[in-house]
Design an enzyme around this catalytic site. Sequence first.
Site, PDB file in Angstrom:
ATOM      1  N   GLU A   1      -7.058  -7.799  -3.690  1.00 37.70           N
ATOM      2  CA  GLU A   1      -7.685  -7.255  -2.474  1.00 37.70           C
ATOM      3  C   GLU A   1      -8.668  -8.214  -1.811  1.00 37.70           C
ATOM      4  O   GLU A   1      -8.919  -8.129  -0.603  1.00 37.70           O
ATOM      5  CB  GLU A   1      -8.417  -5.953  -2.821  1.00 37.70           C
TER       6      GLU A   1
ATOM      7  N   THR B   1       0.818  -1.212   0.000  1.00 33.04           N
ATOM      8  CA  THR B   1       0.000   0.000   0.000  1.00 33.04           C
ATOM      9  C   THR B   1       0.853   1.265   0.000  1.00 33.04           C
ATOM     10  O   THR B   1       2.033   1.238   0.278  1.00 33.04           O
ATOM     11  CB  THR B   1      -0.950   0.013   1.225  1.00 33.04           C
TER      12      THR B   1
ATOM     13  N   ASP C   1      -8.472  -9.942   1.459  1.00 33.12           N
ATOM     14  CA  ASP C   1      -8.811  -9.293   2.740  1.00 33.12           C
ATOM     15  C   ASP C   1     -10.138  -9.809   3.315  1.00 33.12           C
ATOM     16  O   ASP C   1     -10.457  -9.514   4.467  1.00 33.12           O
ATOM     17  CB  ASP C   1      -8.887  -7.767   2.580  1.00 33.12           C
TER      18      ASP C   1
HETATM   19  N1  GLU Z   1      -5.395  -4.709   1.983  1.00 27.15           N
HETATM   20  C1  GLU Z   1      -5.003  -3.845   3.048  1.00 27.15           C
HETATM   21  C2  GLU Z   1      -6.146  -3.048   3.573  1.00 27.15           C
HETATM   22  O1  GLU Z   1      -7.035  -2.729   2.871  1.00 27.15           O
HETATM   23  C3  GLU Z   1      -3.972  -2.898   2.610  1.00 27.15           C
HETATM   24  C4  GLU Z   1      -2.813  -3.621   2.074  1.00 27.15           C
HETATM   25  C5  GLU Z   1      -1.621  -3.418   2.867  1.00 27.15           C
HETATM   26  O2  GLU Z   1      -1.373  -2.327   3.380  1.00 27.15           O
HETATM   27  O3  GLU Z   1      -0.862  -4.345   2.956  1.00 27.15           O
HETATM   28  O4  GLU Z   1      -6.165  -2.706   4.702  1.00 27.15           O
END
Ligand code: GLU
Length: 608
Positions: free
Chosen positions: A455, A416, A458
């Site tokens: 994503e 990110t 998650d």
């Molecule tokens: N998928 C994570 C989120 O939405 C962000 C990805 C990351 O920072 O590694 O919180």
Amino acid sequence: MPHLRLRLATMTAVLALSVTSGAVASPAFADPRQTEKTATATGYGGAVSTVDPEASAAAIEVLRKGGNAADAAVAAAATLGVTEPYSAGIGGGGYFVFYNAKTGKIGTIDGRETAPAAMTHDAFIDPATGKPYNFTPELVTSGVSVGVPGTAATWERALDRWGTLSLGDALQPAIKVATRGFVVDPTFRQQTLDNKLRFAAFSSTSKLFLPGGDAPAVGSVFQNHDLAATYRLLAKQGTSAFYSGPLAAEIAATVQAPPKTATTTLPIPVGHMTTEDLAAYKPLDQAPTHVDYRGLDLYGMAPSSSGGTTVGEALNILDTVNLSEMSKPAALHYYLEASALAFADRGKYVGDPAFVDVPTAALTDPLFGKERACQIDPLHAATKPVAPGDVSGYDGVCPASAAELADEKDTENISTTNMTVADKWGNVVEYTLTIEQTGGSGIVVPGRGFLLNNELTDFSAVYSASDPNRIEPGKRPRSSMSPTIILKDGKPFLALGSPGGSTIITTVLQTILNRVDLGMSISDAIAAPRASQRNTAKVTAEPDFIKAYGSQLTPYGHQFTPSGDAFTSAAEIGAATAIEFRPNGRMIAAAEPVRRGGGSAMVLNPSR
Ligand code: GLU
């Protein structure tokens, strides 16, 4: 004339650079590449902090030409899509928070990726075996984890709501950087090497990011003409050219049949995204979360991110004690315990509010925080995991009643990117965007120059009907992204955010405590070593934190495990950016001094 000297040095260096991606170098003198990084910049008229000097320079260029913070943020984000393509880009999603100086109000855009309509509860079960896919490599490098991207739509929506530029104009700096190329730094090369096996699994990705079969050399110039062309398409036709038409068809086809190389041994499950899914995507205007912490008004991102509620709840818990009067270890003990409690509630209650009844008001209610604070023993760390609180009947009186523990496994990764931008009118943007894991799904849309996200990893990997973060078609997976804007007496005081998966929440929280309670400058608050207690038996902490505080915190019962990304050897937590607003229009832009190779803070008019 140190500034001029620096520019000349940069230009000279450019002449000697080699160019990768099979393209011809553009004339070097026309536009010197930005390679110098400054962690703190102080001045007036506008400021920016990102992880990358090209992106920060793009924002400054827009501000200098009279654009506002929203314009500059989109320009910087698009540039990050070029220079930080493994962390963010139009193949991903994110959360955009805006303070509007004219109205004094904060608005947010939820640009999170969504699950395709055909993504059933058992999407993470291998149809061939009837058993769950492994997280790595199956889910991580796959079509099945690709969510419908939200970033292009977020940019267009942010510009419509708050900007002064068209999308076409805001994309120009990024088009320039993609075309003339940027200088590969050690972080970019290392991230490419960390992903080599995955990138080599796709013809499109290896062609772009492994030219000649290797990661681009440090100091070479990396051009991305495919991405420049994609941005030009969006500049001309708007994001309808992304969510419908040939590009949408290519994205859906790539997800359904990833372009595997003949030699790869990776399993690479296929995904379910269709052109209808892309056509149906909408970024969402949302009210921010709000908590009052020590008289400051803190605004964050409401669900589908858990950032606003979790940072907010922890602060409500901590607002019941006076950290600044405690010893450092005692204050850190409270920080760790409050964080564990807030994470217990995050796991129990937070998911996409379009599918789950999320008790956002309760989670950010000071009375609920007060009741949760009853669980903290000033001298002893609780046994983890701690139970969540009962949001259905709290009155702020001890003992707090508990709810049943959620069955949670933290599979978020450390990737990110984040940025903070402010303009001379007083508008502020805090924006976190991602493609999830560093390198996303590993799949470049052939000939289009960008990676697709992964994503949907998650979502909870194992389906359970009582889990707020269970997979559902059309749903947004729970995020931890925590872009935060803090007002003091109705005016911006501090804006901040960070990358880092679920550690984003603790990084933002710890940075706020460092600045507000522990008397650090914003730059020191960002640089300080970090620890992250996410309701687990052991506290994940940077080695420097363990060295500095481990022996003082173990008597409380805290146990530590050194941080380290599951996919790389990096032992870093976060790479935050922030701007602090001082009297008379002075701004302090602060970026990461060391982590991820350091970030880039810039101001329009530096103070002498
Ligand atoms: N998928 C994570 C989120 O939405 C962000 C990805 C990351 O920072 O590694 O919180």
